[in-house]
Write an enzyme that holds these catalytic residues in place. Sequence first.
Site: not given
Lengths: 134, 360
Positions: B125, B248, B93
């Site tokens: 993400c 994550h 990003e």
Amino acid sequence: MEIPRHWRIRKQRYGLVGEVCPHCEAKLFPPRDVCPECGKDAREPYHFSGRGEVFSFTTIYEPPAGFEEYAPYTVALVKLEEGPIVTAQLTDVNSKDIKIGMPVEMVTRKIRTDGDERGMIVYGYKFRPVLQEA
Amino acid sequence: MNQTESQPKDLLLKPNRAVGIVGYGAYVPQYRLPAAEVARIWTDGQAALPIKEKSVPGLDEDVATMSIEAARNAMKRARIPADQLRAIWVGSESHPYAVKPTSTIVAEAIGAAPHIQAGDWEFACKAGTEAMVAAIAFVGSGMANFAMAIGMDTAQGRPGDALEYTAGAGGAAFVFGPAETSLAIVEHTYSFVTDTPDFFRRQYQKYPEHAQRFTGDPAYFKHITNAAQTLLEASGTRPSDYRYAVFHQPNLKFPQKVAAQLGFTKEQIAPGLLVGNIGNTYAGAAIIGLTAILDIAEPGDRILVVSFGSGAGSDAFSILTTDAIRERRDLAPKTKDYIARRMPIDYAQYVRQRGKLTIK
Ligand SMILES: [Zn+2]
């Protein structure tokens, strides 16, 4: 407008691609198509390992236009393990820690921006202290 | 009633041809901003710290340069000529250009151009794992023998915002190829996606917006839990069938909590839990954890990887290491080498390096 020039030399500048002489096996950087050792044609592309050592260096505190945002930075003559000496910035190092003979390795980094923040980003080789095993 | 609703076993994504990870490589910049520095500036040092410190890119680093180094490391382990790659896909990003692909710069720098697919992927993400699933499919279909997927970010948080403590820089590159040449086989993947506005950044805006409380339960936990549970159920596996798991990691708390809820132990997640020392590397976060696991895994270890991207969704992977892991992992720097290469900076230096300082 420097975009065409940046584009033409991108391979040699992104990845340290030079030439090898088919006659005497001398390694050339930058590529110049004629072997400085034997004077014959040398056009075979050669990927340098990127490893070398600091041969000489100077730290720039008053940078030329286009490099202001990176100052102070150090420019070095780096002797590649294949023989040629190249001029390049050192990165990821404090100027006080740089020594002649220090082993360095090639990385590809931002060199500068062409003009202002609207301009093309120019990438190219720099050298940093060899990454140590933890 | 929906007659065509899928059974769990039909939900697994599995290529026709067996695919594996042939090479992998990590990258983390050397600068570290201690969370205590952010707290010193914005809260008189009173804030609770979500991590120890985060990685910060140098002035001459961006997602293109960082991807190039991770890609070179992946190619050292893959031991294939660069022109064998038929795709380089970069998920991020924080691509350096709004228009102009990062992936073509990476392809040219590693010598993979011009006979190649190149493209940039976006999904907060999980842009990196999205590219990984596509690369697995590209190889699995037989269209390509080798494809590279990268997840890399130089994340930014608004000064003083909670994200400023954690928004780090780093990521990983993976070369996928035929399973028989791989150091780890991709057994199957599963993806779970809903339209959830937990975090976003509009065009031309420098910093993202996030809905503080909304980012937890309906976003991170819901998507990771669904992705992981569906993959486990559909593949008939339990947490104890996995040697390692990596989730994550936007902070230290979330991945530890979701791991415990799913039934994974601290020992299973410890090697891949890097956020405390490098911060949240966004598209790189789950997969750089995977590189740290591959650095120490033994042949036959099964690894669960679950990413999360705001917006929102999760990709889950089941990966099984092969005998080749032992010889291949020493061919490039380990993830811990990059984590140990550490130069702490103060908030002033951070402000300069992150372009928050105007000099003209
Ligand atoms: Zn010659």
